[in-house]
Design an enzyme around this catalytic site. Structure first.
Site, PDB file in Angstrom:
ATOM      1  N   HIS A  56     -11.072  -3.155 -12.303  1.00 40.14           N
ATOM      2  CA  HIS A  56     -11.339  -3.461 -10.891  1.00 40.14           C
ATOM      3  C   HIS A  56     -12.753  -3.976 -10.620  1.00 40.14           C
ATOM      4  O   HIS A  56     -13.403  -3.564  -9.647  1.00 40.14           O
ATOM      5  CB  HIS A  56     -11.043  -2.224 -10.030  1.00 40.14           C
ATOM      6  CG  HIS A  56      -9.584  -1.849  -9.969  1.00 40.14           C
ATOM      7  ND1 HIS A  56      -8.561  -2.747 -10.212  1.00 40.14           N
ATOM      8  CD2 HIS A  56      -8.968  -0.660  -9.685  1.00 40.14           C
ATOM      9  CE1 HIS A  56      -7.404  -2.135 -10.072  1.00 40.14           C
ATOM     10  NE2 HIS A  56      -7.621  -0.873  -9.769  1.00 40.14           N
ATOM     11  N   HIS A  79      -5.946  -2.655  -2.508  1.00 40.29           N
ATOM     12  CA  HIS A  79      -5.474  -1.432  -3.154  1.00 40.29           C
ATOM     13  C   HIS A  79      -5.044  -0.357  -2.156  1.00 40.29           C
ATOM     14  O   HIS A  79      -5.396   0.813  -2.302  1.00 40.29           O
ATOM     15  CB  HIS A  79      -6.579  -0.908  -4.078  1.00 40.29           C
ATOM     16  CG  HIS A  79      -6.092  -0.173  -5.278  1.00 40.29           C
ATOM     17  ND1 HIS A  79      -5.260   0.920  -5.193  1.00 40.29           N
ATOM     18  CD2 HIS A  79      -6.320  -0.367  -6.594  1.00 40.29           C
ATOM     19  CE1 HIS A  79      -5.019   1.367  -6.413  1.00 40.29           C
ATOM     20  NE2 HIS A  79      -5.647   0.604  -7.288  1.00 40.29           N
ATOM     21  N   GLU A 134      -0.022  -3.901  -5.580  1.00 41.96           N
ATOM     22  CA  GLU A 134      -1.228  -4.725  -5.671  1.00 41.96           C
ATOM     23  C   GLU A 134      -0.827  -6.132  -6.125  1.00 41.96           C
ATOM     24  O   GLU A 134      -0.510  -6.353  -7.285  1.00 41.96           O
ATOM     25  CB  GLU A 134      -2.204  -4.107  -6.673  1.00 41.96           C
ATOM     26  CG  GLU A 134      -2.619  -2.692  -6.337  1.00 41.96           C
ATOM     27  CD  GLU A 134      -3.099  -1.907  -7.557  1.00 41.96           C
ATOM     28  OE1 GLU A 134      -4.056  -2.350  -8.220  1.00 41.96           O
ATOM     29  OE2 GLU A 134      -2.497  -0.859  -7.875  1.00 41.96           O
TER      30      GLU A 134
END
Ligand code: GLA
Length: 385
Positions: free
Chosen positions: A136, A210, A350
């Site tokens: 991420h 997210h 996602e």
């Protein structure tokens, strides 16, 4: 007056009306956007909260910190409103203990193997923050940055436009990257996220959001009885560090098959190596589904329904994949309103390019070059069924 003149006058009146609507931001009834202060970071930076509302009593709040969707309030079939996204009441929760709740993820969503990739002959090293991999966007990704914001008011939508400038070398990524994200809400209960980005040097980009959904209301038990459909015949199977092997696996006849709606919990404890990689003790999903209609915003990508409340979320996206994650790492986290978020207490959808794409020649490219524009549109729709 000649008929022709009538048309002319009519057109003129219409044009004036349109111009006035654009200038004054005349809104469809019930739509609103307001701004307030949410909190202050330890370095003194103020964080704002934008509240979007529509005619159906749906309300979405968004923070300038991390571009976080802090809440999504949706009525159930009896009109009872609940927040269907996991989160915190205060900034401290997001800064200190958030597993990416509601956040914008960048520069690269999901994992890059060993935190390294090679582009045009140059090798780049990113911070490693998830076992041996980079997850991420690294230790301080876009989810932990403060974005500049301004309200959006068009005729049939309200929202907030967020911008962030990621300098060359930030978190190890090459190129200055200018990112814009527009969150908007309309009276059809569509929360639309439009992303764009440009760079001045070759780089890789994979943006996502997210949100963790629990359609029964955040903190209200697990999501195991909620019924999911994922419009994907294949996943990209992973190794024990959740990096894709590079293969594609058919979901047919496996616990991964959500092509027909089934409760999320139906097969989650099944004996399957891929489930065990995601959650070795109890099983879980944490996998990239290869969407059957990549790039098609009109095609339904996913739908999840809570039979109890009747709340439904549908997802549409221009992205080729979706990470379906069942909160396997949650275990009693203290969330908003004194709620405790359980194992399997939420699911994510996602929208993304596939994990580790920079190291996977057979996956759709995530390379962005100067002169090109990265774009993505993803819609989470809460139209009552
Ligand atoms: C993604 C990953 C998961 C997990 C969450 C954040 O969904 O695929 O493995 O890291 O983010 O906790």
């Amino acid at each position: 007056m000649l008929i022709r003149d009538h048309f002319r006058v009519g057109r003129f009146v219409l044009a004036c009306g349109l111009a006035m609507a654009l200038v004054s931001g005349a809104q469809a009834a019930g739509l609103g956007v307001s701004e307030d202060t949410f909190g202050t970071l330890s370095d003194g930076t103020e964080v704002d909260i934008y509240t979007l509302t529509n005619a159906n009593r749906m309300e979405v709040t968004i923070l300038t910190y991390g571009g976080i969707v802090q809440s999504i309030r949706v009525p159930d079939r009896n009109g009872k409103i609940d927040d269907v996204s996991l989160g915190f009441d205060d900034l401290q929760g997001y800064v200190e203990r958030s597993p990416y709740f509601g956040a914008l993820i960048g520069r690269f969503g999901n994992r890059i193997a060993g935190g390294t990739f090679t582009l045009d002959g140059e090798t780049y090293q990113l911070p490693v923050n998830n076992g041996p991999n980079s997850l991420h966007g690294g230790t301080k990704g876009f989810d932990k940055r403060v974005w500049s914001a301004s309200p959006i008011r068009t005729g049939d939508r309200v929202g907030v436009e967020l911008t962030y400038f990621s300098p060359d070398g930030e978190m190890g990524y090459p190129g200055n990257l200018a990112v814009t994200v527009r969150y908007t809400l309309n009276n059809d209960n569509d929360l639309r996220i439009h992303y764009s980005a440009v760079t001045d040097a070759p780089t890789v980009v994979n943006l996502t959001n997210h949100v963790y959904f629990n359609l029964a209301g955040a903190g209200n038990g697990t999501i195991l009885d909620q019924v999911a459909m994922l419009n994907a015949d294949r996943i990209t199977p992973v190794d024990d560090t959740l990096i894709p092997t590079g293969a594609f696996m058919s979901v047919a006849g496996t616990p991964f098959d959500f092509t027909q709606p089934k409760p999320i919990g139906q097969d989650i404890r099944a004996d399957h190596q891929q489930l065990a990689y995601a959650e070795p003790e109890q099983g879980g999903y944490d996998h990239n589904y290869v969407l059957n209609n990549p790039g098609n915003l009109d095609a339904l990508a996913a739908r999840v329904t809570d039979p109890e409340s009747g709340r439904t979320v549908e997802m549409y996206t221009t992205e080729p994949g979706v990470q379906f994650y069942t909160s396997n790492f949650l275990d009693g986290l203290q969330g908003q309103d004194g709620e405790t978020y359980k194992h399997w207490g939420g699911f994510t959808l996602e929208a993304q390019h596939f994990p580790d794409s920079p190291n996977q020649p057979d996956f759709p490219s995530t390379v962005l070059r100067p002169g090109e524009k990265y774009t993505q549109t993803t819609i989470y729709s809460f139209r009552p069924k």
